[in-house]
Scaffold this active site. Sequence first.
Site, PDB file in Angstrom:
ATOM      1  CG  HIS A 166      -2.149   0.852   1.074  1.00  0.00           C
ATOM      2  ND1 HIS A 166      -2.260   1.863   0.142  1.00  0.00           N
ATOM      3  CD2 HIS A 166      -3.321   0.872   1.771  1.00  0.00           C
ATOM      4  CE1 HIS A 166      -3.440   2.465   0.272  1.00  0.00           C
ATOM      5  NE2 HIS A 166      -4.099   1.873   1.262  1.00  0.00           N
ATOM      6  CG  ASP A 395     -14.248 -11.989 -18.077  1.00  0.00           C
ATOM      7  OD1 ASP A 395     -13.541 -13.009 -17.863  1.00  0.00           O
ATOM      8  OD2 ASP A 395     -15.164 -11.968 -18.916  1.00  0.00           O
TER       9      ASP A 395
END
Length: 454
Positions: A166, A395
């Site tokens: 992060h 996807d």
Amino acid sequence: MAGETPEEKRVKVLRKSNVKPGKPLGRKECQLVTFDLPYLAFFYNQKLLVYCGAGAGEFEEAVERLKDGLAVVLEEFYQLAGKLGKDEEGVFRVEYDDDMDGVEVAVAAADAVAVADLINEEGTAVFKELIPYTQILNLEGLHRPLLSVQLTKLKDGVAIGLAFNHAVLDGMSTWHFMSSWAEICRGAHSISVPPFLDRTKSRNTKVKLNLSKPSDAPEHAKSAVNGVDPTDAKPGPPKLREKVFKFSDSAIDKIKAHVNANASDGSKPFSTFQSLSTHVWHAVTRARQLKPEDYTVFTVFADCRKRVDPPMPESYFGNLIQAIFTVTAAGTLLANPPEFAAALIQKAIDSHDAKTIEARNKEWENNPKIFEFKDAGMNCVAVGSSPRFKVYEVDFGFGKPESVRSGSNNRFDGMLYLYQGKNGGRSIDVEITLEASAMDKLEKDKEFLMIMDS
């Protein structure tokens, strides 16, 4: 292993390898800037995407497709294949070289775990075994990969667990990377939106931090569990629970209409985010049963790409977020109609302009402070992620995910993650972490639940 639950033994790591950019790129260095540095002592940011399908043979095929696609996408997002380092002045940076290991990829099997087990609305112990780097500090990116991926074969699908450093990127950059990787896996030869990699365009002040190895990190971050400082001489940390509350299109419309019902003439309408935030802030405050004089803080980690001067592109790769705080007494919050809290949130967000951001950066540079969980504020409700991220569009060639969740890292009492709903439209999933007794009350709060459609 002693103490393991039967659930946790259900996931077995079969092998590990590393994936590097598909072509040599040479030596690359990128200074971490004021927007990145405060997160060094947070933990890696964890995400879990669960997909249906892919049997035994199909799983191995999926693994190869994902690894091949990763090698291609890392040619552009090469920073994720590097490590943290420091320049000669001691300023943190991302370093990449062709001889580095790259991204860590583990392949695992959980043949007894079904997709349905993982789309349960509750947090579940098995999540921890599906996502790498639990309780690993971003600072450890000095000697660990900045991205670790675990691909797990399920009884009837595939789980993709990810741990991102992060200190290197925020949510916007995370999902830019994920959608780009998926694009390649679906057959594109190149990604449609390359990352903008020069962080110094957003801020070019060099800040030296006296952190060299993880043992130098603030004590809270070394062994913090659920965001509780282990040096506090109190009984063990409170038990936390997580749950996903799903708000349909019509539920969101009702919340927004309710909050905007009594807006004064000429005032700016409250957005979906401001309306939903108000709804949740009220409900969590009720569930906590705070005293009227107790302060409660609403914190949002706001994207500053369009707020800085000059504005940065959406494709800016890094952290370009800042925490925005709104404070009021619990009694004042609950005694007022919802538009009171919505106006507080709206004002705080609208006033966070380039001038405010500049002042915040200067203040931090003069007295650098590594963020702790408690910095989100007392009795806080803190919002991460965003329903604007198209998480259900990721996807890889085997359909859209059935579920997108956050891992157990960086959770604390009052942390929310907002995701777009699986059905798209205006639906939003709210993943809430609360102290267990407050969660019990929230689950029974008719005002919170009555406008939620199943």
